[in-house]
Design a protein around this motif. Structure first.
Motif, PDB file in Angstrom:
ATOM      1  N   LEU A   1       0.728  -1.188   0.080  1.00 50.38           N
ATOM      2  CA  LEU A   1       0.119   0.045  -0.060  1.00 50.38           C
ATOM      3  C   LEU A   1       0.889   1.373   0.071  1.00 50.38           C
ATOM      4  N   HIS A   2       2.120   1.189  -0.281  1.00 49.81           N
ATOM      5  CA  HIS A   2       3.131   2.345   0.023  1.00 49.81           C
ATOM      6  C   HIS A   2       2.635   3.318  -1.211  1.00 49.81           C
ATOM      7  N   PRO A   3       2.342   3.117  -2.689  1.00 50.44           N
ATOM      8  CA  PRO A   3       1.697   4.102  -3.715  1.00 50.44           C
ATOM      9  C   PRO A   3       0.451   4.836  -2.951  1.00 50.44           C
ATOM     10  N   PHE A   4      -0.457   4.256  -2.510  1.00 47.93           N
ATOM     11  CA  PHE A   4      -1.631   4.954  -1.976  1.00 47.93           C
ATOM     12  C   PHE A   4      -1.066   5.906  -0.626  1.00 47.93           C
ATOM     13  N   GLY A   5      -0.222   5.402   0.177  1.00 45.53           N
ATOM     14  CA  GLY A   5      -0.013   6.003   1.335  1.00 45.53           C
ATOM     15  C   GLY A   5       0.843   7.542   0.994  1.00 45.53           C
ATOM     16  N   PHE A   6       1.826   7.057   0.128  1.00 46.03           N
ATOM     17  CA  PHE A   6       2.733   8.346  -0.123  1.00 46.03           C
ATOM     18  C   PHE A   6       2.042   9.230  -1.123  1.00 46.03           C
ATOM     19  N   THR A   7       1.086   9.015  -1.988  1.00 55.40           N
ATOM     20  CA  THR A   7       0.333   9.985  -2.758  1.00 55.40           C
ATOM     21  C   THR A   7      -0.799  10.431  -1.777  1.00 55.40           C
ATOM     22  N   LEU A   8      -1.408  10.172  -0.930  1.00 53.64           N
ATOM     23  CA  LEU A   8      -2.314  10.357  -0.162  1.00 53.64           C
ATOM     24  C   LEU A   8      -1.649  11.541   0.610  1.00 53.64           C
ATOM     25  N   MET A   9      -0.255  11.302   1.306  1.00 54.68           N
ATOM     26  CA  MET A   9       0.462  12.091   2.106  1.00 54.68           C
ATOM     27  C   MET A   9       0.605  13.294   1.665  1.00 54.68           C
ATOM     28  N   SER A  10       0.906  13.399   0.346  1.00 51.44           N
ATOM     29  CA  SER A  10       1.131  14.776  -0.293  1.00 51.44           C
ATOM     30  C   SER A  10      -0.152  15.463  -0.786  1.00 51.44           C
ATOM     31  N   ARG A  11      -0.826  14.452  -1.457  1.00 51.21           N
ATOM     32  CA  ARG A  11      -2.259  15.105  -2.189  1.00 51.21           C
ATOM     33  C   ARG A  11      -3.143  15.849  -1.233  1.00 51.21           C
ATOM     34  N   LYS A  12      -3.239  15.336  -0.115  1.00 46.86           N
ATOM     35  CA  LYS A  12      -4.067  16.074   1.054  1.00 46.86           C
ATOM     36  C   LYS A  12      -3.843  17.585   1.249  1.00 46.86           C
ATOM     37  N   PHE A  13      -2.520  17.805   1.264  1.00 46.72           N
ATOM     38  CA  PHE A  13      -2.071  19.424   1.333  1.00 46.72           C
ATOM     39  C   PHE A  13      -2.278  19.835  -0.066  1.00 46.72           C
ATOM     40  N   GLU A  14      -1.975  19.340  -1.151  1.00 47.64           N
ATOM     41  CA  GLU A  14      -2.047  20.086  -2.467  1.00 47.64           C
ATOM     42  C   GLU A  14      -3.325  20.342  -2.646  1.00 47.64           C
ATOM     43  N   ALA A  15      -4.098  19.342  -2.662  1.00 48.61           N
ATOM     44  CA  ALA A  15      -5.678  19.346  -3.040  1.00 48.61           C
ATOM     45  C   ALA A  15      -6.443  20.329  -2.197  1.00 48.61           C
ATOM     46  N   LEU A  16      -5.936  20.847  -0.913  1.00 45.09           N
ATOM     47  CA  LEU A  16      -6.640  21.789  -0.082  1.00 45.09           C
ATOM     48  C   LEU A  16      -6.130  22.949  -0.696  1.00 45.09           C
ATOM     49  N   ALA A  17      -4.956  23.190  -1.088  1.00 41.29           N
ATOM     50  CA  ALA A  17      -4.281  24.258  -1.329  1.00 41.29           C
ATOM     51  C   ALA A  17      -5.020  24.766  -2.890  1.00 41.29           C
ATOM     52  N   GLU A  18      -5.146  23.863  -3.621  1.00 43.87           N
ATOM     53  CA  GLU A  18      -5.752  24.048  -4.950  1.00 43.87           C
ATOM     54  C   GLU A  18      -7.262  24.364  -4.600  1.00 43.87           C
ATOM     55  N   ALA A  19      -7.878  23.946  -3.771  1.00 39.29           N
ATOM     56  CA  ALA A  19      -9.329  24.024  -3.687  1.00 39.29           C
ATOM     57  C   ALA A  19      -9.635  25.416  -3.165  1.00 39.29           C
ATOM     58  N   PHE A  20      -8.651  26.290  -2.502  1.00 42.05           N
ATOM     59  CA  PHE A  20      -8.749  27.467  -1.892  1.00 42.05           C
ATOM     60  C   PHE A  20      -8.176  28.312  -2.625  1.00 42.05           C
ATOM     61  N   GLN A  21      -7.524  28.158  -3.628  1.00 46.20           N
ATOM     62  CA  GLN A  21      -6.261  29.224  -4.027  1.00 46.20           C
ATOM     63  C   GLN A  21      -7.019  30.333  -4.707  1.00 46.20           C
ATOM     64  N   ASP A  22      -8.429  30.418  -5.038  1.00 39.90           N
ATOM     65  CA  ASP A  22      -9.127  31.380  -5.787  1.00 39.90           C
ATOM     66  C   ASP A  22      -9.966  32.485  -4.749  1.00 39.90           C
ATOM     67  N   LEU A  23      -9.958  31.617  -3.668  1.00 32.39           N
ATOM     68  CA  LEU A  23     -10.735  32.552  -2.553  1.00 32.39           C
ATOM     69  C   LEU A  23      -9.913  33.690  -1.850  1.00 32.39           C
ATOM     70  N   GLY A  24     -10.619  34.838  -1.402  1.00 32.13           N
ATOM     71  CA  GLY A  24      -9.907  35.992  -0.839  1.00 32.13           C
ATOM     72  C   GLY A  24      -9.399  35.541   0.468  1.00 32.13           C
ATOM     73  N   ASP A  25      -8.343  36.341   1.054  1.00 37.86           N
ATOM     74  CA  ASP A  25      -7.986  36.074   2.580  1.00 37.86           C
ATOM     75  C   ASP A  25      -7.474  34.519   2.659  1.00 37.86           C
ATOM     76  N   VAL A  26      -6.644  34.131   1.583  1.00 35.79           N
ATOM     77  CA  VAL A  26      -6.166  33.001   1.657  1.00 35.79           C
ATOM     78  C   VAL A  26      -4.484  33.093   1.438  1.00 35.79           C
ATOM     79  N   ARG A  27      -3.813  32.265   2.501  1.00 41.56           N
ATOM     80  CA  ARG A  27      -2.528  32.348   2.268  1.00 41.56           C
ATOM     81  C   ARG A  27      -1.950  30.868   2.249  1.00 41.56           C
ATOM     82  N   ILE A  28      -1.054  30.806   1.357  1.00 46.57           N
ATOM     83  CA  ILE A  28      -0.395  29.346   1.093  1.00 46.57           C
ATOM     84  C   ILE A  28       0.729  29.383   1.789  1.00 46.57           C
TER      85      ILE A  28
END
Length: 244
Positions: free
Chosen positions: A45-72
């Protein structure tokens, strides 16, 4: 699901939008991790774990990048970016790989919490109801906390996003709220915790699963009393493969 007073206090009129973005980001991250696992064609299950470890942060940043008052922000010593939305820092972590346990007994990570995680709680978490561990008990040889978090205001609030997911079913459930870090094992004491409704796509993936009971319901939210920064060490993110 009706929006709580806690969510309104945290995110104001766009609380519903923030909650939807969080659910969608987690769903995307889990789906990406499942795809990586399928492409790898391995029972490990390493591929799932490694991908999720990074993508959870990246996907959040992508979801909010166009909103106001957002800092990454990307703290020193970390390879991941954190979302700070109108003074609220969102920190996602996987608390379970199935629905066998309750989020109320969640631990933040599979091992000892990193100094960065400890610093986030110390600086931006709610006023603790129990005495916290000294930072030197967690990572005595890491860089000072100021190098990683010094540019964030002291009144930044820490909101935890706890979710359950696995390579077979994807995203199972998600919760958010405020908690204090209790010990070197990563145990949490929730001050407030409530469920995040999943997106329709994620809900369809988990249809047929038995929902985990949550007898305690939403806990009352205390007043936040941010503390000033104290010198503390910061290590690299220690999440193990498969334990995102």
């Amino acid at each position: 699901m009706r929006m709580s007073q806690w969510a309104h206090d945290m995110f104001g009129q766009r609380a519903s939008l923030v909650r939807e973005c969080v659910a969608e980001a987690l769903s995307v991250a889990a789906d990406n991790a499942r795809e990586a696992q399928e492409v790898a064609r391995t029972d490990h299950l390493h591929p799932f774990g490694f991908t999720l470890m990074s993508r959870k942060f990246e996907a959040l940043a992508e979801a909010f990048q166009d909103l106001g008052d957002v800092r990454i922000v990307k703290p020193g010593g970390s390879q991941h970016e954190l979302v700070v939305l109108d003074g609220t820092l969102l920190f996602p972590f996987r608390y379970a790989k199935d629905r066998a346990g309750s989020v109320m007994s969640a631990r933040i990570g599979d091992g000892r919490p990193s100094a960065l995680v400890q610093a986030l709680f110390n600086r931006f978490g709610p006023e603790p109801r129990m005495r916290q561990l000294a930072l030197h008990d967690v990572a005595p040889h890491a860089a000072p906390v100021a190098e990683a978090l010094g540019d964030l205001p002291d009144d930044t609030r820490l909101v935890l996003i706890a979710y359950a997911a696995n390579a077979h079913a994807g995203l199972l459930d998600a919760w958010w709220g405020e908690a204090e870090l209790l010990d070197r094992l990563g145990s949490l004491r929730w001050h407030h915790c409530e469920e995040i409704p999943l997106t329709q796509e994620a809900a369809a993936l988990t249809q047929g699963d038995t929902a985990a009971a949550f007898d305690q319901g939403a806990l009352p939210s205390p007043e936040l009393n941010p503390r000033s920064a104290a010198p503390a060490p910061i290590p690299l993110w220690p999440e193990a493969a498969g334990g995102a």
